[in-house]
Motif scaffolding. Structure first.
Motif, PDB file in Angstrom:
ATOM      1  N   LEU A 183      -3.269  -5.093  -5.276  1.00 44.59           N
ATOM      2  CA  LEU A 183      -3.560  -4.637  -3.938  1.00 44.59           C
ATOM      3  C   LEU A 183      -3.584  -3.172  -3.855  1.00 44.59           C
ATOM      4  O   LEU A 183      -4.494  -2.418  -2.944  1.00 44.59           O
ATOM      5  N   PHE A 209      -8.142  -3.407  -4.779  1.00 47.13           N
ATOM      6  CA  PHE A 209      -8.334  -3.601  -3.230  1.00 47.13           C
ATOM      7  C   PHE A 209      -7.877  -2.658  -2.291  1.00 47.13           C
ATOM      8  O   PHE A 209      -7.612  -3.184  -1.165  1.00 47.13           O
ATOM      9  N   TYR A 210      -7.878  -1.279  -2.564  1.00 51.75           N
ATOM     10  CA  TYR A 210      -7.691  -0.218  -1.566  1.00 51.75           C
ATOM     11  C   TYR A 210      -8.544  -0.360  -0.295  1.00 51.75           C
ATOM     12  O   TYR A 210      -9.847  -0.439  -0.454  1.00 51.75           O
ATOM     13  N   ASP A 211      -8.000  -0.463   0.792  1.00 56.55           N
ATOM     14  CA  ASP A 211      -8.852  -0.833   1.917  1.00 56.55           C
ATOM     15  C   ASP A 211      -8.828   0.778   3.018  1.00 56.55           C
ATOM     16  O   ASP A 211      -9.497   0.557   3.992  1.00 56.55           O
ATOM     17  N   GLY A 212      -8.555   1.736   2.499  1.00 53.79           N
ATOM     18  CA  GLY A 212      -8.444   2.933   3.041  1.00 53.79           C
ATOM     19  C   GLY A 212      -7.497   3.113   3.999  1.00 53.79           C
ATOM     20  O   GLY A 212      -7.250   4.204   4.409  1.00 53.79           O
ATOM     21  N   GLY A 213      -6.232   2.383   4.056  1.00 53.89           N
ATOM     22  CA  GLY A 213      -5.471   2.563   4.898  1.00 53.89           C
ATOM     23  C   GLY A 213      -4.290   3.485   4.307  1.00 53.89           C
ATOM     24  O   GLY A 213      -4.295   4.742   4.569  1.00 53.89           O
ATOM     25  N   GLU A 227       1.618   1.714  -0.478  1.00 62.42           N
ATOM     26  CA  GLU A 227       1.582   0.263  -0.665  1.00 62.42           C
ATOM     27  C   GLU A 227       2.996  -0.059  -1.395  1.00 62.42           C
ATOM     28  O   GLU A 227       3.439  -1.165  -1.301  1.00 62.42           O
TER      29      GLU A 227
END
Length: 122
Positions: free
Chosen positions: A79, A83-87, A93
């Motif tokens: 995660l 799966f880095y979503d830019g948040g 994390e």
């Protein structure tokens, strides 16, 4: 490399090192568990009363909890890094202790402690 200016060992690097060391220890655990279960099953000539059923239960519970912990740790690293979503970055994390992965790891460890205490008392 690090969001903290003084961090000699940033949290994201520490998590990767922890995953590696946990994987090595888990590999040793799998090999030991497999040899012990093979030996225990192989003892068919020994009467069932002399077999140590509670110790087998302890070994299986510890193996199950170890497997769950390694799996959650791997997923948490995935995660943070894959799966880095830019948040938030990896540091964010790992600092988010209310994430469901962290909660599940803590609850699995505490339930293992309770289960082992019950097995030892019986």
């Amino acid at each position: 490399m690090s969001s903290e200016p003084n961090a000699a060992f940033p949290l994201s690097e520490a998590q990767l090192v922890a995953l590696f060391m946990q994987s090595v220890a888990y590999g040793v655990h799998v090999a030991t568990f497999s040899m012990c279960m093979y030996t225990w099953v192989k003892l068919r000539n020994v009467p069932r009363t002399s077999r140590a059923w509670p110790w087998v239960a302890v070994a299986v519970v510890l193996f199950f909890i170890g497997t769950i912990d390694v799996s959650f740790n791997l997923y948490h690293n995935l995660l943070a890094f894959v799966f880095y979503d830019g948040g938030q970055d990896a540091q964010g994390e790992f600092r988010d202790l209310s994430d469901w992965v962290d909660v599940m790891r803590v609850s699995a460890a505490s339930s293992a402690s309770v289960a082992l205490l019950i097995l030892f008392v019986l």
